[in-house]
Design an enzyme around this catalytic site. Structure first.
Site, short mmCIF file in Angstrom:
data_model
loop_
_atom_site.label_atom_id
_atom_site.label_comp_id
_atom_site.label_asym_id
_atom_site.label_seq_id
_atom_site.Cartn_x
_atom_site.Cartn_y
_atom_site.Cartn_z
N SER A 75 0.84 -1.19 0.00
CA SER A 75 0.00 0.00 0.00
C SER A 75 0.88 1.24 0.00
CB SER A 75 -0.91 0.00 1.23
OG SER A 75 -0.16 0.28 2.40
N SER A 76 0.26 2.39 -0.25
CA SER A 76 1.01 3.64 -0.28
C SER A 76 1.49 4.06 1.10
CB SER A 76 0.15 4.75 -0.89
OG SER A 76 -1.05 4.90 -0.14
N LYS A 81 2.00 -4.51 2.73
CA LYS A 81 0.57 -4.77 2.90
C LYS A 81 -0.06 -5.00 1.53
CE LYS A 81 -3.69 -2.76 4.80
NZ LYS A 81 -4.46 -2.62 3.55
#
Length: 223
Positions: A75-76, A81
């Site tokens: 994720s960012s 994740k």
């Protein structure tokens, strides 16, 4: 010309390769766009099922019951994740198709006598829904083929759930099952399957909780 009315359909079949047919009431087809509403309704139903399925995949992935294929590095915010991005894309696609169905419905209802001035917007919404669903169906099909099950986690959830006693109702009856649930809830044991094995025996528990029995269509009546 009358000949054109009949020949144009045959020519369109030849050009497109589609099983096209002429409307029974040409005036009715010109004045009303309800055929498009029916098609859009089918696409909407498909979108609803798509959202439900994608949301279930997201939940099972979150619970660790399955592993969705990883499509991005992370994720960012949190490296490593794995977000269920394709399932989320499918949900957003479904929402858009449902919204387009509203446009199709509204524009079809806005026709005036023998003409509908809003067919361009109707066509845009309907064709967009078709294109979106065709694309996401293909992507999601390939994505689902890459799903793997986390057997250990599934076994853990299954064996710990008090609700698995429901499968035993035909064998032990409702009252006995209620007594066992009450005893389990008031005790210190946290594994329902282990508790039931101690109370009812391994042979019965293994037989009732076999994947074949649990997924079978009903159960055999003792009578």
């Amino acid at each position: 010309p009358r000949d054109y009315i009949f020949s144009v359909v045959e020519k369109l079949r030849e050009v497109t390769g589609l099983g096209l047919s002429r409307g029974e009431n040409i005036m009715g087809e010109t004045a009303n766009a309800d055929s498009y509403v029916e098609v859009s309704g089918i696409l909407k139903a498909h979108a609803v099922n798509l959202i439900k399925m994608a949301n279930d995949l997201r939940l099972m992935n979150l619970l660790g019951e399955i592993r969705l294929p990883q499509l991005q590095a992370g994720s960012s915010i949190m490296p490593g994740k794995v977000n269920p991005v394709l399932a989320e894309a499918a949900i957003q696609t479904g929402i858009k198709v449902i919204a387009n169905d509203g446009i199709v419905t509204e524009t079809a209802a806005r026709g005036t006598l023998q003409i509908n001035e809003f067919l361009p917007l109707l066509a845009q919404a309907l064709l967009e829904s078709l294109e979106l669903l065709i694309n996401i169906d293909g992507l999601l099909t390939q994505h689902v083929l890459g799903i793997t099950a986390n057997k250990e986690r599934c076994d853990e959830y299954f064996n710990a759930s008090p609700m698995i006693i429901t499968a035993l109702l035909p064998a032990i009856g409702y009252e006995k099952a209620t007594q066992l649930i009450t005893e389990f809830s008031s005790g210190s044991e946290i594994n329902m399957r282990r508790f039931l094995t101690e109370k009812l025996g391994k042979k019965l528990i293994d037989e009732i909780f076999s994947p074949f029995r649990l997924t079978a269509l009903g159960y055999k009546d003792k009578k």
